[in-house]
Design an enzyme around this catalytic site. Structure first.
Site, short mmCIF file in Angstrom:
data_model
loop_
_atom_site.label_atom_id
_atom_site.label_comp_id
_atom_site.label_asym_id
_atom_site.label_seq_id
_atom_site.Cartn_x
_atom_site.Cartn_y
_atom_site.Cartn_z
N HIS A 12 43.32 47.11 41.39
CA HIS A 12 43.65 47.02 42.88
C HIS A 12 44.25 45.65 43.24
O HIS A 12 44.22 44.64 42.73
CB HIS A 12 42.30 47.08 43.72
CG HIS A 12 41.26 46.21 43.62
ND1 HIS A 12 41.26 44.96 44.19
CD2 HIS A 12 40.12 46.30 42.71
CE1 HIS A 12 40.25 44.23 43.90
NE2 HIS A 12 39.66 45.00 43.16
N GLU A 85 33.75 49.33 40.32
CA GLU A 85 33.58 48.48 39.51
C GLU A 85 31.93 48.40 39.22
O GLU A 85 31.32 49.26 39.81
CB GLU A 85 33.95 47.17 40.61
CG GLU A 85 33.64 45.89 39.87
CD GLU A 85 34.21 45.52 38.82
OE1 GLU A 85 33.82 46.00 37.68
OE2 GLU A 85 35.09 44.84 38.99
#
Length: 213
Positions: A12, A85
């Site tokens: 990202h 994550e």
């Protein structure tokens, strides 16, 4: 080649917590202005790619980055928790410096990549690897003969790189995990292979024209 899936895997764009070196994990942080700019530059770079499907972690920073590219192609983004994550539990929101000062033993476990070490309330490296590599395998298997974009997180991409290059879980990292860099893998029933890693040319401000500064 119908048994092979081409994978564009991307971390990202930048967030305020990235810039401050704070531990994000599952905490849902939006892109900052730099991150949104990076996402648009990524969309420019991939505008002419043939991309069959778009996937992302369900956290906002990955979802926003993927959407910037998918919008150019007129397609939706499919999200999944399995691409999140690593969960860092009680340590999320702290800086790396704080962790080293307040929890030196845990920080050492982290730094030396002890495979089964999990932060309080968080995940171990083994747990994350198993989760994210399986998620990528499942996505790739659904798109044989096609190319897909997968937007996730730095720790997730670290596991993708290790799986594709057969690098041990505890080996020191010698590759970059830059925000919004373009990384290319191939998947076949035999596993992942590396095609290219860390392409950030689209983020080079020297390459911008006067209309995009």
């Amino acid at each position: 080649m119908d048994s092979v899936t081409r994978l564009l895997v991307v971390r990202h764009g930048e967030t305020a917590w990235n810039a401050a070196a704070r531990i994000q994990g599952h905490t849902d942080i939006d892109l900052n202005d730099t991150g949104r700019w990076q996402a648009e530059r990524l969309a420019d770079a991939l505008a002419d790619e043939d991309i069959a499907a778009f996937y992302a972690s369900d956290l906002a920073r990955a979802r926003e980055t993927a959407r910037a590219v998918a919008d150019r192609h007129g397609k939706a983004v499919k999200t999944t928790r399995d691409l999140r994550e690593r969960c860092f539990g009680e340590y999320e929101g702290r800086s790396w410096q704080q962790l080293r000062e307040d929890h030196p033993h845990e920080s050492e476990q982290w730094r030396t990549r002890v495979p089964d070490y999990a932060p309080p309330g968080g995940e171990s490296l083994v747990q994350v690897r198993d989760r994210v590599v399986q998620a990528l395998t499942d996505i790739a298997a659904r798109h044989r003969g096609e190319q897909v974009l997968v937007v996730a997180h730095g720790g997730v991409l670290d596991h993708f790189y290790r799986a594709a290059t057969r690098v041990d879980l505890q080996a020191p990292r010698s590759w970059q995990l830059a925000n919004a860099a373009i990384n290319r893998l191939l998947w076949s029933p035999e596993g992942l292979t590396l095609v290219g890693w860390g392409d950030t040319f689209h983020l080079d401000t020297g390459s911008l024209d006067e209309n995009t500064v």
